[in-house]
Write a protein that holds these residues in place. Structure first.
Motif, mmCIF file in Angstrom:
data_model
loop_
_atom_site.group_PDB
_atom_site.id
_atom_site.type_symbol
_atom_site.label_atom_id
_atom_site.label_comp_id
_atom_site.label_asym_id
_atom_site.label_seq_id
_atom_site.Cartn_x
_atom_site.Cartn_y
_atom_site.Cartn_z
ATOM 1 N N MET A 64 10.158 -4.215 -5.549
ATOM 2 C CA MET A 64 10.331 -3.299 -4.424
ATOM 3 C C MET A 64 9.206 -3.444 -3.396
ATOM 4 O O MET A 64 8.852 -2.499 -2.684
ATOM 5 N N GLY A 65 8.652 -4.652 -3.321
ATOM 6 C CA GLY A 65 7.518 -4.887 -2.435
ATOM 7 C C GLY A 65 7.822 -4.677 -0.968
ATOM 8 O O GLY A 65 6.912 -4.448 -0.167
ATOM 9 N N HIS A 66 9.112 -4.740 -0.592
ATOM 10 C CA HIS A 66 9.451 -4.565 0.823
ATOM 11 C C HIS A 66 9.274 -3.118 1.291
ATOM 12 O O HIS A 66 9.449 -2.818 2.477
ATOM 13 N N TYR A 67 8.941 -2.195 0.362
ATOM 14 C CA TYR A 67 8.692 -0.800 0.744
ATOM 15 C C TYR A 67 7.200 -0.464 0.795
ATOM 16 O O TYR A 67 6.827 0.705 0.969
ATOM 17 N N THR A 68 6.337 -1.465 0.616
ATOM 18 C CA THR A 68 4.900 -1.168 0.564
ATOM 19 C C THR A 68 4.397 -0.557 1.878
ATOM 20 O O THR A 68 3.526 0.312 1.866
ATOM 21 N N ASP A 69 4.948 -1.009 3.013
ATOM 22 C CA ASP A 69 4.501 -0.439 4.293
ATOM 23 C C ASP A 69 4.834 1.047 4.373
ATOM 24 O O ASP A 69 4.039 1.836 4.912
ATOM 25 N N ASN A 70 5.997 1.435 3.829
ATOM 26 C CA ASN A 70 6.386 2.847 3.823
ATOM 27 C C ASN A 70 5.372 3.679 3.039
ATOM 28 O O ASN A 70 4.970 4.787 3.451
ATOM 29 N N PHE A 71 4.948 3.126 1.855
ATOM 30 C CA PHE A 71 4.004 3.872 1.012
ATOM 31 C C PHE A 71 2.621 3.896 1.652
ATOM 32 O O PHE A 71 1.916 4.911 1.578
ATOM 33 N N LYS A 72 2.221 2.763 2.273
ATOM 34 C CA LYS A 72 0.901 2.717 2.900
ATOM 35 C C LYS A 72 0.805 3.700 4.064
ATOM 36 O O LYS A 72 -0.194 4.416 4.219
ATOM 37 N N SER A 73 1.852 3.737 4.892
ATOM 38 C CA SER A 73 1.814 4.623 6.074
ATOM 39 C C SER A 73 1.787 6.090 5.681
ATOM 40 O O SER A 73 1.337 6.938 6.460
ATOM 41 N N ASN A 74 2.252 6.395 4.472
ATOM 42 C CA ASN A 74 2.236 7.785 4.003
ATOM 43 C C ASN A 74 1.125 8.041 2.986
ATOM 44 O O ASN A 74 1.086 9.107 2.360
ATOM 45 N N ASP A 75 0.240 7.032 2.804
ATOM 46 C CA ASP A 75 -0.932 7.179 1.944
ATOM 47 C C ASP A 75 -0.556 7.653 0.521
ATOM 48 O O ASP A 75 -1.144 8.587 -0.016
ATOM 49 N N ILE A 76 0.422 6.945 -0.076
ATOM 50 C CA ILE A 76 0.862 7.304 -1.427
ATOM 51 C C ILE A 76 -0.031 6.613 -2.444
ATOM 52 O O ILE A 76 0.070 5.408 -2.670
ATOM 53 N N ASP A 77 -0.922 7.376 -3.047
ATOM 54 C CA ASP A 77 -1.756 6.834 -4.124
ATOM 55 C C ASP A 77 -1.172 7.260 -5.462
ATOM 56 O O ASP A 77 -0.046 7.765 -5.538
ATOM 57 N N GLY A 78 -1.939 7.108 -6.542
ATOM 58 C CA GLY A 78 -1.418 7.427 -7.869
ATOM 59 C C GLY A 78 -1.058 8.888 -8.044
ATOM 60 O O GLY A 78 -0.041 9.216 -8.671
ATOM 61 N N THR A 79 -1.898 9.744 -7.518
ATOM 62 C CA THR A 79 -1.632 11.194 -7.645
ATOM 63 C C THR A 79 -0.320 11.566 -6.975
ATOM 64 O O THR A 79 0.476 12.351 -7.510
ATOM 65 N N GLU A 96 -3.490 0.757 -2.784
ATOM 66 C CA GLU A 96 -3.289 -0.669 -3.024
ATOM 67 C C GLU A 96 -2.700 -0.916 -4.413
ATOM 68 O O GLU A 96 -1.827 -1.776 -4.593
ATOM 69 N N ASP A 97 -3.168 -0.152 -5.411
ATOM 70 C CA ASP A 97 -2.610 -0.272 -6.762
ATOM 71 C C ASP A 97 -1.119 0.057 -6.760
ATOM 72 O O ASP A 97 -0.311 -0.635 -7.393
ATOM 73 N N VAL A 98 -0.763 1.110 -6.071
ATOM 74 C CA VAL A 98 0.640 1.526 -6.007
ATOM 75 C C VAL A 98 1.486 0.435 -5.343
ATOM 76 O O VAL A 98 2.583 0.110 -5.807
ATOM 77 N N CYS A 99 0.970 -0.144 -4.268
ATOM 78 C CA CYS A 99 1.720 -1.199 -3.570
ATOM 79 C C CYS A 99 1.864 -2.449 -4.442
ATOM 80 O O CYS A 99 2.913 -3.097 -4.442
ATOM 81 N N ASN A 100 0.806 -2.791 -5.185
ATOM 82 C CA ASN A 100 0.897 -3.923 -6.113
ATOM 83 C C ASN A 100 1.958 -3.675 -7.177
ATOM 84 O O ASN A 100 2.724 -4.569 -7.543
ATOM 85 N N TRP A 101 2.000 -2.454 -7.683
ATOM 86 C CA TRP A 101 2.988 -2.081 -8.693
ATOM 87 C C TRP A 101 4.406 -2.193 -8.125
ATOM 88 O O TRP A 101 5.310 -2.686 -8.799
ATOM 89 N N LEU A 102 4.586 -1.746 -6.884
ATOM 90 C CA LEU A 102 5.896 -1.866 -6.244
ATOM 91 C C LEU A 102 6.350 -3.326 -6.201
ATOM 92 O O LEU A 102 7.522 -3.633 -6.441
ATOM 93 N N SER A 103 5.410 -4.225 -5.917
ATOM 94 C CA SER A 103 5.757 -5.646 -5.850
ATOM 95 C C SER A 103 6.194 -6.183 -7.208
ATOM 96 O O SER A 103 7.122 -6.996 -7.302
ATOM 97 N N THR A 104 5.547 -5.722 -8.292
ATOM 98 C CA THR A 104 5.899 -6.231 -9.627
ATOM 99 C C THR A 104 7.288 -5.781 -10.068
ATOM 100 O O THR A 104 7.901 -6.436 -10.917
ATOM 101 N N ILE A 105 7.809 -4.688 -9.503
ATOM 102 C CA ILE A 105 9.148 -4.243 -9.898
ATOM 103 C C ILE A 105 10.204 -4.668 -8.867
ATOM 104 O O ILE A 105 11.350 -4.217 -8.904
#
Length: 504
Positions: free
Chosen positions: A374-389, A363-372
């Protein structure tokens, strides 16, 4: 600027709460400084760029209320006057006194103004006189003494050749500054019922911008008073004449209480007035029409002043605060609101710069994407479970596999990742990140371990304030007032709060 074409908006951008008594005067310099004078006997100086207090502030030299402050045209000198009968000139850069002037009877001085050409300084007193001073030599040139009440308002014409004074019985008088005349050139009986409070010339009207070939001189004068009115007058004379005509052209009605201050914006497009009805009003000088009402103070508004670029307005009040307003059109205000919303969105995510990236959730990563953006890619990151690490290990090829096909978008994400990593690293190296300012010693700017209260009422680290006084410094680091005792009182409540904060 026509009221039918433009809707004004005043947005509060800063609040100054450093004074401990009524604010009596505010003044901007031409080089982005602000002076604020108060009943607490001090004048404080501020940098308009970030509203930090200047190192030369506060100016402590008066023993009673400071009624007025004024910058010289180049901003190098500030004049202050007080009930103590003193008119003090200060060096803005180092805060040192350049001169101390007094009227003959040494009564309280209510108002002071520099001439636009830097040559003169005028001061009005309770002794019913106005004194004209030579600024360079700190010398009294002449005294104007035909008023029959305290002089509370004065203003130089834009060409510096004339000065208008107003007194507490409501009368206005115009004087010649150059030719030694000590008799008034114009006299308006009861310009304001119950008393004049302030007057100011427009810096752009008539002869302020052009010299008439027939020798005519025209200026626009604004006055206000205890009658709850603002008035506009045409000031007219002929070159070489010893008479002046003051003709009322507009009576501005709207305030529901005495108007304490009025001022023109440097571009001449606005007139502001401050009243005990707790409001500031903006007017169009050309027509006398009301443009906007500003509310924000909880008590009487005593003074107001425009910045040199006409974009900011400062207001002072009996509520002990100075409010800084940004004046914009309605369209500009909408743009500014959007920008503020964008900044707030970034601020809401600022915790991520002090939270290790490796601890970021998806969720932190997706929030960060929105601030830059690039929020329209949050679903891509969520489906691949991209966290900070996972985020810190992403490269161009991995972003392609995340179905981010646009090269520009991939590059933007990679650049933003690099930037946030640097900020994150810097923040984590700062042991005081997130520490409330009141937990820091005013002298060392470090977290206090043994906080103590000095005679000035401020809390310091014991070692720091002890070192300060042991070096022979007998004035407060915060107020510049004399410390008559070195006695220190432990601030146990603050110490407990600091320890609780540090222990999480």
């Amino acid at each position: 600027m026509s009221s039918t074409q433009t809707s004004l908006v005043a947005s509060l951008v800063h609040t100054i709460s450093a004074h401990t008594s009524d604010i009596n005067c505010v003044a901007f310099s031409t080089d982005n400084k602000l002076a604020t004078s108060s009943g607490d006997k001090t004048t404080r100086l501020w940098d308009v760029n970030d509203f930090s207090e200047l190192s030369s502030s506060p100016l402590c030299g008066h023993t009673y209320y400071v009624h007025c402050c004024a910058f010289s045209p180049f901003g190098t000198t500030v004049a202050t006057c007080s009930t103590d009968g003193k008119l003090i000139l200060w060096d803005v850069q180092n805060g040192k006194k350049l001169a101390m002037l007094q009227h003959q009877k040494q009564n309280g001085i209510r108002v002071c103004r520099f001439s636009p050409n830097s040559k003169y300084l005028i001061s009005g007193s309770d002794d019913e006189t106005a004194c004209l001073w030579n600024v360079q030599h700190h010398k009294l040139l002449r005294t104007f003494s035909e008023h029959e009440a305290s002089i509370v308002g004065c203003a130089f014409s834009p060409d510096s050749n004339y000065v208008v004074t107003g007194c507490s019985n409501g009368n206005l008088r115009a004087w010649d500054t150059n030719h030694g005349h000590i008799k008034h050139l114009a006299y308006i009986l009861e310009g304001h019922d119950l008393g004049v409070t302030c007057c100011d010339f427009s810096p752009t009207y008539g002869s302020a911008r052009e010299v008439y070939k027939d020798g005519s001189i025209w200026f626009l004068l604004g006055t206000c008073g205890q009658d709850s009115l603002v008035k506009l007058w045409v000031f007219h004379t002929q070159l070489g004449s010893t008479t002046v005509n003051l003709t009322e052209v507009h009576k501005l009605v709207g305030h529901s209480g005495p108007v304490m201050s009025c001022c023109f914006s440097p571009n001449g497009q606005l007139l502001a007035s401050a009243s005990i009805d707790k409001t500031i009003r903006l007017w169009e000088p050309a027509t006398g029409s009301s443009l906007h009402i500003i509310s924000g103070h909880s008590r009487y508004v005593t003074c107001c002043a425009f910045s040199s670029n006409s974009q900011f307005l400062a207001s002072g009040s009996n509520d002990k605060t100075v409010l800084i307003w940004k004046i914009t059109t309605q369209g500009e205000a909408i743009d500014n609101l959007k920008a503020d919303q964008d900044r707030r969105a970034l601020d809401e995510q600022s915790y991520m710069t002090v939270k290790p990236i490796a601890q970021w959730t998806v969720e932190d990563v997706c929030n960060w994407l929105s601030t830059i953006g690039m929020g329209h890619y949050t679903d891509n990151f969520k489906s691949n479970d991209i966290d900070g690490t996972e985020l810190v290990n992403l490269n161009n090829e991995m972003l392609v596999s995340l179905r981010i096909d646009a090269l520009g978008h991939r590059n933007k994400i990679l650049r933003a990742m690099k930037c946030i990593s640097v900020k994150n690293e810097q923040s984590l190296k700062d042991p005081d990140a997130g520490i409330p300012d009141e937990y820091l010693c005013p002298i060392t700017r470090e977290v206090m371990k043994d906080p103590v209260i000095a005679e000035d009422g401020y809390t310091y680290e014991r070692e720091a304030i002890t070192a300060w006084t042991s070096k022979g410094k007998d004035r407060s680091p915060m107020t510049n007032a004399i410390l008559s005792t070195k006695q220190l009182t432990p601030n146990r409540s603050l110490k407990m709060l600091i320890q609780r904060h540090l222990n999480g």
